[in-house]
Motif scaffolding. Structure first.
Motif, PDB file in Angstrom:
ATOM      1  N   ALA A  59      -5.030  -8.761   8.482  1.00  0.00           N
ATOM      2  CA  ALA A  59      -5.191  -8.759   7.019  1.00  0.00           C
ATOM      3  C   ALA A  59      -5.522  -7.383   6.468  1.00  0.00           C
ATOM      4  CB  ALA A  59      -6.262  -9.761   6.608  1.00  0.00           C
ATOM      5  N   GLY A  60      -5.578  -6.377   7.342  1.00  0.00           N
ATOM      6  CA  GLY A  60      -5.783  -5.012   6.858  1.00  0.00           C
ATOM      7  C   GLY A  60      -7.007  -4.358   7.466  1.00  0.00           C
ATOM      8  N   LEU A  61      -6.996  -3.031   7.487  1.00  0.00           N
ATOM      9  CA  LEU A  61      -8.140  -2.271   7.986  1.00  0.00           C
ATOM     10  C   LEU A  61      -9.387  -2.689   7.228  1.00  0.00           C
ATOM     11  CD1 LEU A  61      -7.120   1.485   8.448  1.00  0.00           C
ATOM     12  CD2 LEU A  61      -7.694  -0.179  10.230  1.00  0.00           C
ATOM     13  N   ARG A  62     -10.454  -2.890   7.972  1.00  0.00           N
ATOM     14  CA  ARG A  62     -11.697  -3.385   7.378  1.00  0.00           C
ATOM     15  C   ARG A  62     -12.160  -2.515   6.196  1.00  0.00           C
ATOM     16  NH1 ARG A  62     -16.018  -6.403  10.545  1.00  0.00           N
ATOM     17  NH2 ARG A  62     -14.366  -6.325  12.107  1.00  0.00           N
ATOM     18  N   GLU A  63     -12.114  -1.187   6.366  1.00  0.00           N
ATOM     19  CA  GLU A  63     -12.626  -0.318   5.298  1.00  0.00           C
ATOM     20  C   GLU A  63     -11.760  -0.412   4.038  1.00  0.00           C
ATOM     21  OE1 GLU A  63     -11.819   0.554   8.438  1.00  0.00           O
ATOM     22  OE2 GLU A  63     -11.017   2.604   8.575  1.00  0.00           O
ATOM     23  N   ARG A  65      -9.877  -3.140   3.114  1.00  0.00           N
ATOM     24  CA  ARG A  65     -10.130  -4.447   2.486  1.00  0.00           C
ATOM     25  C   ARG A  65     -11.459  -4.444   1.746  1.00  0.00           C
ATOM     26  NH1 ARG A  65     -10.128  -9.286   6.388  1.00  0.00           N
ATOM     27  NH2 ARG A  65      -9.584 -10.621   4.641  1.00  0.00           N
ATOM     28  N   GLY A  66     -12.463  -3.832   2.377  1.00  0.00           N
ATOM     29  CA  GLY A  66     -13.790  -3.786   1.757  1.00  0.00           C
ATOM     30  C   GLY A  66     -13.770  -2.995   0.466  1.00  0.00           C
ATOM     31  N   GLU A  67     -13.083  -1.874   0.505  1.00  0.00           N
ATOM     32  CA  GLU A  67     -13.002  -1.003  -0.673  1.00  0.00           C
ATOM     33  C   GLU A  67     -12.274  -1.728  -1.820  1.00  0.00           C
ATOM     34  OE1 GLU A  67     -14.238   2.601  -2.161  1.00  0.00           O
ATOM     35  OE2 GLU A  67     -14.429   2.082  -0.032  1.00  0.00           O
ATOM     36  N   VAL A  68     -11.184  -2.388  -1.486  1.00  0.00           N
ATOM     37  CA  VAL A  68     -10.429  -3.143  -2.500  1.00  0.00           C
ATOM     38  C   VAL A  68     -11.296  -4.277  -3.059  1.00  0.00           C
ATOM     39  CG1 VAL A  68      -8.493  -4.752  -2.838  1.00  0.00           C
ATOM     40  CG2 VAL A  68      -8.131  -2.591  -1.605  1.00  0.00           C
ATOM     41  N   ALA A  69     -11.957  -5.005  -2.164  1.00  0.00           N
ATOM     42  CA  ALA A  69     -12.782  -6.140  -2.605  1.00  0.00           C
ATOM     43  C   ALA A  69     -13.896  -5.668  -3.542  1.00  0.00           C
ATOM     44  CB  ALA A  69     -13.366  -6.860  -1.392  1.00  0.00           C
ATOM     45  N   VAL A  79      -8.806 -11.005   0.295  1.00  0.00           N
ATOM     46  CA  VAL A  79      -7.849  -9.902   0.189  1.00  0.00           C
ATOM     47  C   VAL A  79      -6.923  -9.869   1.411  1.00  0.00           C
ATOM     48  CG1 VAL A  79      -7.600  -7.388   0.001  1.00  0.00           C
ATOM     49  CG2 VAL A  79      -9.564  -8.543  -1.082  1.00  0.00           C
ATOM     50  N   VAL A  80      -5.645  -9.812   1.193  1.00  0.00           N
ATOM     51  CA  VAL A  80      -4.684  -9.553   2.270  1.00  0.00           C
ATOM     52  C   VAL A  80      -4.007  -8.221   1.959  1.00  0.00           C
ATOM     53  CG1 VAL A  80      -2.685 -10.384   3.560  1.00  0.00           C
ATOM     54  CG2 VAL A  80      -4.237 -12.032   2.492  1.00  0.00           C
ATOM     55  N   ILE A  81      -4.170  -7.260   2.855  1.00  0.00           N
ATOM     56  CA  ILE A  81      -3.475  -5.975   2.702  1.00  0.00           C
ATOM     57  C   ILE A  81      -2.038  -6.191   3.170  1.00  0.00           C
ATOM     58  CG2 ILE A  81      -3.398  -3.534   3.343  1.00  0.00           C
ATOM     59  CD1 ILE A  81      -5.912  -4.235   1.732  1.00  0.00           C
ATOM     60  N   THR A  82      -1.093  -5.831   2.330  1.00  0.00           N
ATOM     61  CA  THR A  82       0.313  -6.149   2.578  1.00  0.00           C
ATOM     62  C   THR A  82       1.172  -4.897   2.714  1.00  0.00           C
ATOM     63  OG1 THR A  82       0.690  -6.229   0.201  1.00  0.00           O
ATOM     64  CG2 THR A  82       0.136  -8.309   1.287  1.00  0.00           C
ATOM     65  N   ASN A  83       2.422  -5.125   3.098  1.00  0.00           N
ATOM     66  CA  ASN A  83       3.417  -4.050   3.149  1.00  0.00           C
ATOM     67  C   ASN A  83       3.928  -3.801   1.722  1.00  0.00           C
ATOM     68  OD1 ASN A  83       5.127  -2.424   5.162  1.00  0.00           O
ATOM     69  ND2 ASN A  83       6.703  -3.387   3.905  1.00  0.00           N
ATOM     70  N   GLY A  84       3.071  -3.227   0.892  1.00  0.00           N
ATOM     71  CA  GLY A  84       3.429  -2.966  -0.503  1.00  0.00           C
ATOM     72  C   GLY A  84       3.323  -4.207  -1.376  1.00  0.00           C
ATOM     73  N   ALA A  85       3.555  -4.015  -2.677  1.00  0.00           N
ATOM     74  CA  ALA A  85       3.535  -5.152  -3.604  1.00  0.00           C
ATOM     75  C   ALA A  85       4.687  -6.096  -3.284  1.00  0.00           C
ATOM     76  CB  ALA A  85       3.635  -4.662  -5.047  1.00  0.00           C
ATOM     77  N   GLY A  86       5.745  -5.567  -2.675  1.00  0.00           N
ATOM     78  CA  GLY A  86       6.874  -6.418  -2.306  1.00  0.00           C
ATOM     79  C   GLY A  86       6.429  -7.581  -1.434  1.00  0.00           C
ATOM     80  N   GLU A  87       5.712  -7.298  -0.365  1.00  0.00           N
ATOM     81  CA  GLU A  87       5.242  -8.380   0.486  1.00  0.00           C
ATOM     82  C   GLU A  87       4.171  -9.211  -0.217  1.00  0.00           C
ATOM     83  OE1 GLU A  87       2.965  -7.607   4.065  1.00  0.00           O
ATOM     84  OE2 GLU A  87       2.943  -9.730   4.456  1.00  0.00           O
ATOM     85  N   ALA A  88       3.337  -8.561  -1.028  1.00  0.00           N
ATOM     86  CA  ALA A  88       2.281  -9.309  -1.734  1.00  0.00           C
ATOM     87  C   ALA A  88       2.904 -10.386  -2.621  1.00  0.00           C
ATOM     88  CB  ALA A  88       1.424  -8.350  -2.563  1.00  0.00           C
ATOM     89  N   GLY A 229      -0.055  -2.387  -0.086  1.00  0.00           N
ATOM     90  CA  GLY A 229      -0.382  -3.157  -1.271  1.00  0.00           C
ATOM     91  C   GLY A 229      -1.368  -4.233  -0.896  1.00  0.00           C
ATOM     92  N   TYR A 230      -1.651  -5.114  -1.847  1.00  0.00           N
ATOM     93  CA  TYR A 230      -2.549  -6.229  -1.512  1.00  0.00           C
ATOM     94  C   TYR A 230      -2.327  -7.405  -2.435  1.00  0.00           C
ATOM     95  CZ  TYR A 230      -5.504  -4.269  -5.312  1.00  0.00           C
ATOM     96  OH  TYR A 230      -5.969  -3.794  -6.504  1.00  0.00           O
ATOM     97  N   ALA A 231      -2.762  -8.558  -1.963  1.00  0.00           N
ATOM     98  CA  ALA A 231      -2.790  -9.758  -2.786  1.00  0.00           C
ATOM     99  C   ALA A 231      -4.198 -10.315  -2.712  1.00  0.00           C
ATOM    100  CB  ALA A 231      -1.783 -10.784  -2.279  1.00  0.00           C
TER     101      ALA A 231
END
Lengths: 366, 366
Positions: A59-63, A65-69, A79-88, A229-231
């Motif tokens: 779901a993405g590097l911990r730091e 995901r934490g920063e985004v959250a 939070v799911v870190i994705t391959n850009g907004a395309g995958e999100a 990206g992320y969703a």
């Protein structure tokens, strides 16, 4: 399966292969510098130990995901870190359809061309709601088409291609419509850092278990090729999305995520403000020249795009290719964005040669 | 939708959270150095102009696709650069199922756990063929389960988890079975650089419009986190796969692709040979200790894995967790790989502490 694939790559290829000097205003690729910290972090990463070159958490590097959250005020588990907004957007739309409470995806017309393509690929049915000439979306029109068949309503604000930024009242109404129809609102906010109007409202401000927010660093950090990206999902919906992400991609690219995590932490508001200022200047330059040329156009409240209409020259693919060959300016045909703007051409203001492009258009159409 | 997600991440998390010193032999993350040219290229990339930070071509950077096509003897148009072998297998399996000539995916038991999960996610039906105790696959068994319901047969050679390398005759027979049933053979060859037996045969050597080959640089360059892989499709099948790739991911990560393209061009056979030698030594060390401990085990012809069976200690998740806590060695439960090896535990030889791990196991079970 008959996919509908976006025309972007076709038009970009045509422009690249054309004879003569062509100003590329096709894609949404920023031409400005990424944050300095991003380059520094990539250098750092290149010298790390081999264990840092292996799978990041799915779901993405911990730091990151934490920063985004932290910034978005949600729990990291959402939070799911994705391959850009395309995958999100793919994950969000798939999540909506697999709830099996409706197979329709409601989207605007004009539409960002990937949404209908993804809908078809995922076995969903496309439903369109036309926006006003200024790009604004009347929630009553969305309510009219929403029903028990609705799986999701997907919107993009600030909007590509119209430049509209939906006010808070619209976002609230859309969440309510989603809730009333046991559907999901998917808000793609990838241009949030390019709100030129100061009126942008994230769907995250409306608490609901019926909305998903997607975003990416592609535009805000000028790194569309990094694919980060992320969703953000409601807690009830996130687990299946993580599973799909794992089963499709395993994880995203770690060097990219590492560089973005550092850049996110170390880049101040000045960086983003400077890019908005640059864009504001380009909007003024480009629209002034269009004005002088007697063309109709939209003045964007956000995002990178100006739509223009030239008298007697509808925005077909054929006409866009002719414009590349004869005027040396490449835009996107209006017909690529649904059925609402066949007469228009979209120009992305991601080139320092905006003024030259505008002058070429003015000369060509005078 | 009820996903089956692999246990990898669960067991890795358990091992990471355990008290005391645990030797991690769970995942297939190489612990050795990536090619030097990969680090150099990443440094170079970090200083490139902003246009090099934008979307690569959707199907992959031209130089990388070209390099892969040259090496594999196919046309560049047949190659899709993917987000690792994970996405390559997803695209291949989706491509098979969307032909609508069967909904069954035939796979081996023991199985690489992502295959059944992907099958379910894509709406397919799982069919299993048990392999022999030495991991070899009898094509006659595959022919028995293949039918007009078969969409694809997916195999992994060199094999995870058994270490088997299928001989040329098996590969030829599998392609023939796919052809005879209007199905596709998907050959996942991600461990091709870790053929320790010298008998590996790529499915690309069998010309057919019914086979797809998937691969990645994750293992061969020790960069599972970079997410660069590829799928090679027959010309008739490639277009829809490119569309799906675009609609799911837009494109892969450009810094990763750039680094891999350079490393591929600039890394000689010595690099790969040295890693094979390292692995051979570890196999000998680990299996000797298992032998001394009186355990049963498989000696791999290829890939990174040794399966072991300890008398009276079946390879359940509970027993694997107990082994982490009490012996300080983390493996993967045999039950994670289908139903054929519930008594076994898989150990990945991707740690310099293979000897210590083997001694710990010998002591624990003596």
């Amino acid at each position: 399966m008959d996919y509908e694939t976006p025309l972007f790559f076709h038009v970009m290829g045509y422009a690249a292969d054309a004879d003569g000097d062509v100003i590329d205003m096709v894609s949404g690729n920023p031409d400005w510098e990424p944050p300095r910290a991003l380059r520094t972090a990539l250098h750092e990463y290149a010298d790390l130990e081999p264990d840092q070159f292996q799978y990041p958490p799915s779901a993405g590097l911990r730091e990151l995901r934490g920063e985004v959250a932290d910034r978005r005020g949600v729990d990291p588990s959402q939070v799911v870190i994705t391959n850009g907004a395309g995958e999100a957007n793919y994950l969000a739309m798939a999540r909506a359809l697999e709830r099996n409470v409706g197979d329709e995806i409601v989207m605007t017309d004009p539409v960002y061309p990937y949404y209908p393509g993804k809908t078809t690929m995922l076995g969903g049915t496309q439903r369109f709601v036309e926006t006003a000439p200024d790009g604004s979306l009347d929630p009553a029109d969305v309510r009219d088409v929403a029903s028990e068949d609705t799986a999701a309503i997907i919107v993009n604000t600030p909007n590509n291609p119209t430049g509209a930024v939906y006010p808070e009242s619209t976002i609230r109404a859309l969440v309510e419509i989603a809730e009333d129809n046991d559907a999901l609102l998917i808000a793609d906010e990838v241009y949030d850092h390019f709100d030129l109007s100061g009126t942008f409202t994230s769907a995250l401000t409306v608490d609901s278990s019926n909305r998903i927010v997607t975003n990416a660093f592609s535009k805000s950090m000028a790194i569309t090729g990094f694919r980060v990206g992320y969703a953000i999902f409601p807690p009830e919906l996130v687990e299946n999305a993580k599973s799909r992400h794992m089963l499709v991609n395993v994880a995203g690219s770690r060097p990219s995520q590492y560089a973005v995590a550092h850049a996110l932490r170390e880049t101040g508001p000045d960086y983003y403000e400077a890019n908005r200022d640059l864009l504001r200047d380009r909007v003024t330059t480009f629209t002034s020249a269009l004005e002088a040329a007697g063309a109709e156009y939209t003045r964007p409240d956000g995002s990178f795009y100006v739509m223009a209409r030239f008298s007697g020259y509808p925005g077909t693919l054929a006409n866009v290719e002719r414009l590349i060959d004869e005027a040396g300016v490449a835009g996107m045909p209006g017909e690529a964005f649904g059925s609402a703007r066949p007469d228009w051409i979209r120009f992305a203001l991601v080139t320092p040669r905006v003024e030259t492009a505008a002058n070429r258009l003015a000369t060509y159409f005078e």
